[in-house]
Enzyme design. Structure first.
Site, short mmCIF file in Angstrom:
data_model
loop_
_atom_site.label_atom_id
_atom_site.label_comp_id
_atom_site.label_asym_id
_atom_site.label_seq_id
_atom_site.Cartn_x
_atom_site.Cartn_y
_atom_site.Cartn_z
CB ALA A 176 -0.92 0.01 1.22
CB CYS A 177 2.48 3.39 -2.19
SG CYS A 177 1.81 3.47 -3.86
CG ASP A 178 -0.11 9.30 -1.20
OD1 ASP A 178 -1.03 9.18 -0.38
OD2 ASP A 178 0.15 10.37 -1.77
N GLY A 218 -1.03 3.94 -4.85
CA GLY A 218 -1.31 2.56 -5.19
C GLY A 218 -0.86 2.16 -6.57
CB VAL A 242 -2.55 3.79 2.14
CG1 VAL A 242 -2.79 5.29 2.02
CG2 VAL A 242 -2.60 3.34 3.59
#
Length: 607
Positions: free
Chosen positions: A400-402, A404, A434
């Site tokens: 999960a990143c800012d 995605g 996220v």
């Protein structure tokens, strides 16, 4: 998480940083899924614009206007509604957006970013009030008419109020941007943009603010310099090149690969840890960003549409005809200034390599304890947390990143490859933003440290692993090892629970080894058993030669084992346990003493 960070209700408090990230991510979340559509519009305009395109074509260029006026705002409105209330909210958000489009004479991106979430929110609240009161059999009527009526009312509101309000606001912001550009103050924006990027607000700033404003500017002027402010790869590549020449330890050795990924792949997050471990380097990227934007503005650079990811390739694809020199000059000057400032800082640094080494920074990540049980680690670096969950429960891994997309996709790909080599194909590995995480059983969430707080709020029951860098983290090997240990433990329990019969005793003695496939026998050597492994190798080799067997015997380190079923590895129980966590196909035999009588029985079974 400490006790003082938990509210009396039992829910964790949200820090100011997490709130800012959440709001910024919400704005960018409406743009990011639709970047492909924005790029398609930009390519149509850049290639087929009449006149001015590379291959002017009036017929194809007719797509440009409707896409800008209707397609892009409606997609943004639909996405904004879906973020709040799934499909029903998405449809109502799109209906509400059309009202703002009709009520204006400018591209309604800001109107879509207002009406989309508003439509989803209104639909969600309406359902909360009435959905449970609907009698059985009338659900479809309620669902269709409630969404239709809500969409109609919001579209009328948007046409009468929101559209004209956004037009006035857009004109005000456009005049403000024009004024900033006219007084040559735009480069000062990078004093905010560059630090914000490294604090994981890059998508919020770029896609939540600059892209909508840039599209409106490009629709009238044909290009916009705003598309280049956040996506410029120059500041990042300058810092990484400085590390290539003047860095220390693994920071220096890893910088060339990171530079390639950052500059050509457009994954800017890869250079963030290099800045974070030496905060004075913020000055380097800020100086580079200011210089690059000043050059862009001085030479009249701009892009037709958003360049996403911020790769030099995507930037050149979005560059209008005749503006290549201006764009490349801005990237180059940003890289040079960033490199010079970073080199000055790194060369003057007198700290030891241990303090400044990138490997030391990453080692803090791998120093976390209790990962096999998912206990929270009370440190200032990487944390592993979960509520009573261990690795044996894991069925799915999500990066999960800012946004995605970029960095999490690369991290997921790296771990997926490690899972494949380790024989963990039954565990899925995906990536997403996220904000889209959902709490579910059997979930392991891998995220960046800066985003772990929000990830834990979204999925409090999940096993959570925070890393500094998706592209270069030692935690991946630890995750693989822990999952292998968990699976092996389950397998061992099943094997031990099986009853032993006389007919099976021969098989169980050799652990079910298929000797018909064995072509090579390897003895694992290490410091404690080097002599024993050498002696056992010599003894078995002699016995095989006397018996006329063709099977070869070698003494190898555990790192040199070939993971194939035609290899039989013999070592102590501790070493074999370690072997099983690292290899999947190789056969193994555990013996307490490498000169065990069992070795003589092997001669009779191999070919």
């Amino acid at each position: 998480m400490s006790q003082d960070a938990t509210a009396s209700s039992g829910k964790p408090k949200t820090s100011l940083k997490a709130k800012v990230q959440k709001f910024g991510t919400f704005l960018s979340g409406m743009i990011m899924p639709n970047i492909a559509a924005i790029i398609a519009w930009g390519l149509i305009t850049a290639i087929f614009l009449t006149p001015g395109g590379w291959f002017p074509n009036a017929t194809i260029n007719k797509l440009s206007g409707p896409a800008l006026t209707y397609l892009l705002p409606l997609l943004i409105g639909y996405t904004g509604g879906k973020m709040v209330d799934d499909e029903r909210g998405a449809v109502v958000g799109a209906i509400a957006t059309i009202g703002s489009i009709v009520g204006s004479n400018v591209p309604m991106f800001l109107g879509a970013m207002i009406m989309g979430p508003l439509g989803g929110w209104c639909m969600k609240k309406f359902d909360d009030l009435f959905q449970d009161k609907i009698k059985s059999g009338f659900e479809m009527i309620y669902n269709n008419f409630s969404a239709g009526i809500m969409g109609m009312l919001l579209a009328i509101l948007a046409q009468a109020v929101v559209g004209p309000f956004v037009v006035a606001g857009s004109k005000f912001m456009a005049s403000g941007v024009d004024w900033i550009i006219s007084v040559h103050a735009l480069p000062l924006a990078n004093l905010f943009i560059e630090p914000a990027k490294i604090l994981f607000l890059n998508n919020a700033v770029g896609n939540g603010i600059l892209v909508p404003l840039g599209i409106q500017q490009a629709s009238s002027a044909g290009k916009s310099v705003l598309f280049l402010l956040e996506s410029n790869p120059g500041p990042g590549i300058g810092v990484l090149l400085a590390f290539c020449l003047f860095g220390k330890g693994s920071a220096k050795s890893s910088a060339p690969g990171a530079a390639i990924i950052q500059f050509f792949g457009g994954i800017h997050e890869i250079y963030f840890p290099y800045i974070m471990m030496k905060p004075s380097l913020f000055l380097a990227v800020m100086a580079g960003g200011v210089t690059g934007t000043f050059t862009f503005q001085l030479l009249g650079a701009g892009l037709k549409a958003a360049a996403s990811p911020g790769s030099i390739i995507s930037i050149l694809l979005m560059t209008p005809k005749g503006a290549y020199l201006a764009v490349l000059s801005g990237v180059l000057t940003a890289a040079i200034v960033s490199f010079l400032v970073a080199a000055f800082i790194l060369k003057r640094d007198k700290s030891t390599s241990e303090d400044d080494d990138f490997a030391s920074k990453q080692a803090q990540v791998s120093a976390m304890k209790s990962e096999s049980k998912g206990n929270a680690a009370n440190t200032n670096d990487t944390q592993v947390s979960g509520q009573g969950m261990d690795y044996s429960d894991v069925k799915k891994v999500i990066f999960a990143c800012d946004a995605g997309m970029g960095s999490s996709a690369m991290g997921a790909s790296l771990l997926r490859d490690k899972f494949k080599k380790a024989g963990l194909q039954d565990i899925s590995v995906t990536n997403m933003a996220v904000r889209n995480l959902k709490d579910e059983n059997g979930l392991l969430v891998v995220t960046q440290e800066e985003l772990q707080e929000r990830a834990q709020q979204k999925a409090p029951s999940a096993l959570s692993v925070a890393v500094q860098n998706f592209m270069n983290s030692p935690r991946y090997d630890e995750i693989v090892a822990n999952l292998k240990v968990a699976q092996q433990g389950t397998t061992d329990e099943k094997e031990n629970s099986r009853p032993t019969t006389n007919s099976q005793s021969g098989k169980q003695e050799f652990g079910g080894i298929d000797f018909s496939q064995v072509k090579e026998i390897d003895f694992i050597h290490h410091d404690e058993h080097t002599g024993s492994a050498t002696m056992a190798t010599s003894m078995l080799k002699t016995q095989l030669e006397k018996a006329g067997k063709k099977t070869t015997v070698k003494r190898v380190s555990i790192d040199d084992v070939v993971d194939d079923k035609d290899r039989l590895v013999i070592s102590t129980p501790e070493t074999i346990k370690n072997l099983k966590t690292r290899y999947t196909n190789v056969q193994s035999l555990s013996v307490a003493d490498l000169r065990d009588q069992k070795l003589s029985d092997i001669v009779e079974r191999v070919q």
